[in-house]
Design a protein around this motif. Structure first.
Motif, mmCIF file in Angstrom:
data_model
loop_
_atom_site.group_PDB
_atom_site.id
_atom_site.type_symbol
_atom_site.label_atom_id
_atom_site.label_comp_id
_atom_site.label_asym_id
_atom_site.label_seq_id
_atom_site.Cartn_x
_atom_site.Cartn_y
_atom_site.Cartn_z
ATOM 1 N N VAL A 20 -46.024 81.347 -73.597
ATOM 2 C CA VAL A 20 -45.086 81.306 -74.579
ATOM 3 C C VAL A 20 -45.458 80.683 -75.737
ATOM 4 C CG1 VAL A 20 -42.820 80.747 -75.023
ATOM 5 C CG2 VAL A 20 -43.163 81.234 -72.532
ATOM 6 N N GLU A 21 -45.769 81.192 -77.284
ATOM 7 C CA GLU A 21 -45.967 79.887 -78.448
ATOM 8 C C GLU A 21 -44.832 79.372 -78.592
ATOM 9 O OE1 GLU A 21 -48.258 82.635 -80.721
ATOM 10 O OE2 GLU A 21 -49.869 83.275 -79.621
ATOM 11 N N ASN A 22 -44.841 79.056 -79.586
ATOM 12 C CA ASN A 22 -43.794 77.793 -80.304
ATOM 13 C C ASN A 22 -42.438 77.590 -79.421
ATOM 14 O OD1 ASN A 22 -42.461 76.702 -81.709
ATOM 15 N ND2 ASN A 22 -42.008 77.826 -83.497
ATOM 16 N N LEU A 23 -43.052 77.050 -78.509
ATOM 17 C CA LEU A 23 -41.980 77.438 -77.036
ATOM 18 C C LEU A 23 -40.200 76.275 -77.020
ATOM 19 C CD1 LEU A 23 -41.741 77.294 -73.600
ATOM 20 C CD2 LEU A 23 -42.194 75.309 -73.703
ATOM 21 N N THR A 24 -40.540 75.055 -78.373
ATOM 22 C CA THR A 24 -39.122 74.299 -78.968
ATOM 23 C C THR A 24 -39.276 75.084 -79.770
ATOM 24 O OG1 THR A 24 -40.896 72.910 -80.257
ATOM 25 C CG2 THR A 24 -40.445 72.251 -78.277
ATOM 26 N N ASP A 25 -39.763 76.136 -80.323
ATOM 27 C CA ASP A 25 -38.353 77.346 -81.256
ATOM 28 C C ASP A 25 -38.295 76.358 -82.767
ATOM 29 O OD1 ASP A 25 -38.136 79.651 -82.142
ATOM 30 O OD2 ASP A 25 -35.816 79.405 -82.379
ATOM 31 N N GLU A 26 -39.892 75.157 -83.247
ATOM 32 C CA GLU A 26 -39.775 75.115 -83.913
ATOM 33 C C GLU A 26 -39.453 75.654 -85.576
ATOM 34 O OE1 GLU A 26 -41.485 71.027 -86.243
ATOM 35 O OE2 GLU A 26 -40.840 71.553 -83.985
ATOM 36 N N ALA A 27 -38.736 75.125 -86.255
ATOM 37 C CA ALA A 27 -39.270 76.031 -87.772
ATOM 38 C C ALA A 27 -39.711 75.487 -89.147
ATOM 39 C CB ALA A 27 -37.502 75.721 -88.256
ATOM 40 N N TYR A 28 -40.668 76.176 -89.221
ATOM 41 C CA TYR A 28 -41.602 75.112 -90.159
ATOM 42 C C TYR A 28 -42.409 76.548 -91.267
ATOM 43 C CZ TYR A 28 -45.263 77.736 -87.379
ATOM 44 O OH TYR A 28 -46.218 78.553 -86.782
ATOM 45 N N GLN A 29 -42.936 75.796 -91.924
ATOM 46 C CA GLN A 29 -44.036 76.706 -92.878
ATOM 47 C C GLN A 29 -45.053 76.066 -93.382
ATOM 48 O OE1 GLN A 29 -41.979 76.923 -96.841
ATOM 49 N NE2 GLN A 29 -39.558 78.622 -95.363
ATOM 50 N N ILE A 30 -45.940 76.975 -93.519
ATOM 51 C CA ILE A 30 -47.379 76.364 -93.672
ATOM 52 C C ILE A 30 -47.475 76.951 -95.334
ATOM 53 C CG2 ILE A 30 -48.520 76.204 -91.522
ATOM 54 C CD1 ILE A 30 -49.487 78.928 -91.466
ATOM 55 N N ALA A 31 -47.043 77.894 -95.851
ATOM 56 C CA ALA A 31 -46.946 78.492 -97.215
ATOM 57 C C ALA A 31 -45.541 78.475 -97.654
ATOM 58 C CB ALA A 31 -48.387 79.482 -97.423
ATOM 59 N N GLY A 57 -43.180 83.211 -93.962
ATOM 60 C CA GLY A 57 -42.040 82.872 -93.037
ATOM 61 C C GLY A 57 -43.464 82.658 -91.422
ATOM 62 N N THR A 58 -42.859 82.099 -90.433
ATOM 63 C CA THR A 58 -43.630 82.221 -89.789
ATOM 64 C C THR A 58 -43.078 82.409 -87.717
ATOM 65 O OG1 THR A 58 -43.073 79.562 -89.453
ATOM 66 C CG2 THR A 58 -44.681 79.975 -90.294
ATOM 67 N N TYR A 59 -43.960 82.406 -86.748
ATOM 68 C CA TYR A 59 -43.349 82.876 -86.314
ATOM 69 C C TYR A 59 -42.261 81.461 -85.171
ATOM 70 C CZ TYR A 59 -46.329 86.473 -86.540
ATOM 71 O OH TYR A 59 -46.808 87.973 -86.531
ATOM 72 N N GLY A 60 -40.882 82.375 -84.766
ATOM 73 C CA GLY A 60 -40.393 81.584 -83.591
ATOM 74 C C GLY A 60 -40.991 80.967 -82.469
ATOM 75 N N ARG A 61 -40.340 81.206 -81.893
ATOM 76 C CA ARG A 61 -40.323 81.378 -80.458
ATOM 77 C C ARG A 61 -40.545 82.424 -79.849
ATOM 78 N NH1 ARG A 61 -35.510 79.903 -77.603
ATOM 79 N NH2 ARG A 61 -36.532 78.150 -78.085
ATOM 80 N N SER A 62 -42.108 82.754 -79.412
ATOM 81 C CA SER A 62 -42.985 83.777 -78.598
ATOM 82 C C SER A 62 -43.533 84.159 -77.662
ATOM 83 C CB SER A 62 -44.074 84.571 -79.959
ATOM 84 O OG SER A 62 -42.940 84.413 -81.260
ATOM 85 N N ALA A 63 -42.635 84.991 -76.763
ATOM 86 C CA ALA A 63 -44.153 84.926 -75.348
ATOM 87 C C ALA A 63 -44.809 86.641 -75.049
ATOM 88 C CB ALA A 63 -42.548 85.667 -74.071
ATOM 89 N N TYR A 64 -45.928 86.325 -74.618
ATOM 90 C CA TYR A 64 -46.736 87.336 -74.074
ATOM 91 C C TYR A 64 -47.495 87.684 -72.677
ATOM 92 C CZ TYR A 64 -47.018 86.638 -79.239
ATOM 93 O OH TYR A 64 -46.267 86.261 -80.641
ATOM 94 N N ALA A 65 -47.567 88.720 -72.370
ATOM 95 C CA ALA A 65 -48.187 88.890 -71.101
ATOM 96 C C ALA A 65 -49.270 89.821 -71.321
ATOM 97 C CB ALA A 65 -46.991 89.019 -70.066
ATOM 98 N N GLY A 66 -50.714 89.792 -69.964
ATOM 99 C CA GLY A 66 -51.383 90.599 -70.256
ATOM 100 C C GLY A 66 -52.127 91.373 -69.374
ATOM 101 N N ALA A 67 -52.676 92.023 -69.037
ATOM 102 C CA ALA A 67 -54.136 91.470 -68.143
ATOM 103 C C ALA A 67 -55.811 92.359 -68.564
ATOM 104 C CB ALA A 67 -54.020 93.422 -67.271
ATOM 105 N N ARG A 68 -56.797 91.021 -67.867
ATOM 106 C CA ARG A 68 -58.161 91.136 -68.340
ATOM 107 C C ARG A 68 -58.784 91.785 -66.633
ATOM 108 N NH1 ARG A 68 -58.398 86.484 -69.707
ATOM 109 N NH2 ARG A 68 -57.850 86.432 -71.552
ATOM 110 N N LEU A 69 -59.377 92.849 -67.055
ATOM 111 C CA LEU A 69 -60.636 93.727 -66.450
ATOM 112 C C LEU A 69 -61.763 93.496 -65.742
ATOM 113 C CD1 LEU A 69 -57.645 95.407 -66.386
ATOM 114 C CD2 LEU A 69 -58.373 96.539 -65.033
#
Length: 609
Positions: free
Chosen positions: A580-591, A595-607
């Protein structure tokens, strides 16, 4: 400044590890050339990292896999001295600043190929086109080093090495914004030969490039690569590699309007060469190609591209190192670069740059010293000399003092010479870089500490002044210090941290350089639990305030981004992972305005087989 109160707590875990008695060595890379204690960025040839006085950090495959995901910038932010800027979501134009240097003042290599967009206004590399799939090692030299690398090495050198695959591997990931990532590869690797191919596909609905926008700007990329190594004799081998990526990313206009504009980019690179490894002499020679073709579309006007750019570079080089005695080594090389660019409004223009260098290194039992010089000739501005010297003194145990002085230069980009507002009388940008530090081990050792103070002065920086055009008008200074800590606290727990304080100053105005934060820190903690090999990790990235523009009237507030990670092996060949990226759902800008990403979750598998 408002986040610095956390620094003592962040660094306390690695410091506490110094009291531990049990130290576990890190797992070696499968590819000997990707060993984390061997670097190429110091001299252009392979060198043990403890034989240079320059600041070099290395991230290996295990750490890249632990970070997860296609966004390579999340890995690069673990290096000290690094900040970045991105104009939107994944795949958008991404700039990397090393110790406050402009993004285009960084030499970027992928499997030994110098990659840069020769048609870009400043000729830099766009990190938005490079994803993490297939990468086995990244090393970053911070500080000017044009003696070994010629043009562009004002801020440093970043070398990316892809993996030699022995078997079959594949990974798949799904997550926020309907993001899908597929990667795979197959190959065989022995002492005598190695062949591997790989590829991947990424697609995402994305976020709005404009912070105030409501319409997401999608992104997709497919990529394919291959590399080979064939031993012709016991000392002579043939090496080759090639990469191709095809990307498409939507963006919002300069007025931040959601109007369906998008760009496509095809990026090709490759190299073929011969390596000779004798008892006292080692040589590497090859020819490389880098090509970037971009098309910009505005469907409101036409289905055809309304602007097209094309940039190409052909680079031939020979590098070598000779052992003159057990303690004396000579590194040398010569290279030539032929570049060209064209666009919808600019006819094809070309430039030639040739150069040669030599470095003499003494390495004794507790002391090493290296010094050298380089001469380059450009078919427009003429000749350029650069010099450098660095050394290290071994103290007790594996502690060492190190110091370096390096000069850098950057030839004017083709667009700056011949594009809109071009000026064929431009001089190269140049720099002088100083640093001194103390270090224990290296970044991937069981126990590591480094503290470095640095300063870089740059002059003749090229800028566009309306309505005159491009001129050598600016001077800059970047100074500060870096602290790195890393420790294997126990057999199952490892902690790392990197902090940078930077004063990035325009010496003509006294104002801060745009988008360079004065404070940046990244910390990570990885724990292998007793539960069936379950691994848990967390990353905290904190960046202080900065300014978005050269007049320092638009402020970018500092921010904190927390990512939590997990991975679970299922037998020897399968691994599940998620984060889970940006777990605290921080609002921010780097430019500003993007726009930037809010709280985002991802899952996967590696073989792997």
């Amino acid at each position: 400044m408002k986040y610095l109160f956390c620094l003592p707590l962040i660094l306390s875990a690695p410091v506490a590890a110094w009291a531990q008695d049990t130290i576990v060595t890190m797992e070696n890379e499968r590819d000997p050339d990707a060993a984390t204690d061997i670097v190429v960025t110091a001299t252009g040839t392979q060198l043990p990292i403890d034989q240079t006085g320059q600041s070099i950090s290395v991230i290996g495959q295990d750490e890249i896999d632990a970070v997860q995901g296609p966004d390579l910038t999340r890995v690069l932010e673990r290096f000290p001295g690094v900040t970045l800027s991105r104009n939107g979501g994944l795949g958008s134009t991404t700039s990397l600043f090393v110790r406050g240097a402009n993004s285009q003042q960084l030499v970027v290599l992928i499997d030994g190929v110098r990659v840069a967009d020769m048609a870009a206004p400043s000729g830099g590399f766009d990190f938005g086109n490079l994803e993490a799939g297939g990468i086995g090692k990244i090393e970053l030299l911070r500080g000017s080093n044009s003696v070994a690398w010629g043009s562009d090495a004002i801020g440093g050198v970043l070398a990316v090495t892809t993996r030699e695959i022995d078997g079959v591997e594949a990974s798949a990931e799904y997550g926020a914004h309907d993001t899908r990532v597929l990667d795979g590869g197959a190959g065989v690797s022995t002492d005598r030969y190695a062949f591997s191919v790989g590829g991947g596909y990424t697609r995402s609905d994305g976020i709005s490039a404009a912070a105030a926008g409501t319409e997401p700007d999608p992104y997709r990329q497919w990529r394919v690569s291959g590399k080979a190594r064939l031993g012709l004799t016991d000392t002579l081998s043939l090496v080759a590699n090639a990469r191709h990526s095809d990307s498409r990313v939507a963006f919002d206009s300069f007025l931040f309007v959601d109007d369906g504009e998008y760009q496509t980019a095809e990026v090709d690179s490759g190299r073929v060469g011969l390596n000779y490894n004798g008892d006292a002499l080692r040589l590497s020679a090859g020819v490389a190609l880098s090509n970037t073709h971009r098309e910009y579309f505005d469907p409101a006007f036409s289905a055809d591209p309304n602007y097209v750019t094309s940039g190409r570079s052909v680079h031939a080089d020979i590098k070598g190192s000779a052992d003159l005695s057990p303690a004396l080594r000579l590194d040398f090389g010569a290279d030539a670069d032929w570049s060209r660019f064209s666009s919808s409004y600019d006819p094809r223009q070309t430039a030639r740059l040739t150069g040669g260098h030599a470095l003499l290194t003494y390495h004794g039992e507790r002391f090493s010293l290296s010094g050298g010089a380089r001469y380059d000739d450009h078919d427009r501005f003429g000749g350029q000399w650069t010099f450098g010297v660095n050394g290290a003194v071994g103290l007790t145990g594996d502690w060492r003092l190190r110091a370096s002085y390096g000069e850098g230069f950057k030839a004017p980009a083709l667009y700056q010479l011949y594009g809109y507002g071009g000026n064929t009388a431009l001089r190269p940008e140049s720099s002088e870089s100083f640093e001194v530090g103390i270090e224990k081990g290296d970044r991937n050792a069981p126990l590591h500490f480094a503290a470095t103070a640095f300063r870089r002065d740059s002059k003749d920086l090229i800028d566009y002044l309306w309505p005159t055009g491009y001129l050598n008008v600016a001077r800059a200074r970047a100074q500060g210090f870096e602290v790195e800590l890393g420790a294997r606290i126990s057999d199952t727990l490892r902690a790392q941290a990197a902090y940078t304080y930077l004063e990035p100053t325009n010496r003509d105005t006294g104002l801060d350089l745009a988008r360079r934060a004065r404070h940046a820190v990244t910390t990570s903690l990885d724990w292998t639990t007793p539960l069936a090999g379950l691994e848990l990790g967390a990353d905290l990235r904190m960046v202080g305030d900065s300014f978005d523009n050269v007049s320092n009237t638009v402020r970018l507030d500092g921010y904190r981004l927390l990512t939590v990670r997990a991975s679970l092996p299922l037998g020897e060949n399968v691994e599940l992972f998620g984060r889970v990226e940006n777990l605290t759902d921080e609002a921010y800008q780097i430019a500003a305005g993007y726009g930037t990403y809010g709280r985002s979750a991802y899952a996967g598998a590696r073989l792997r087989w």
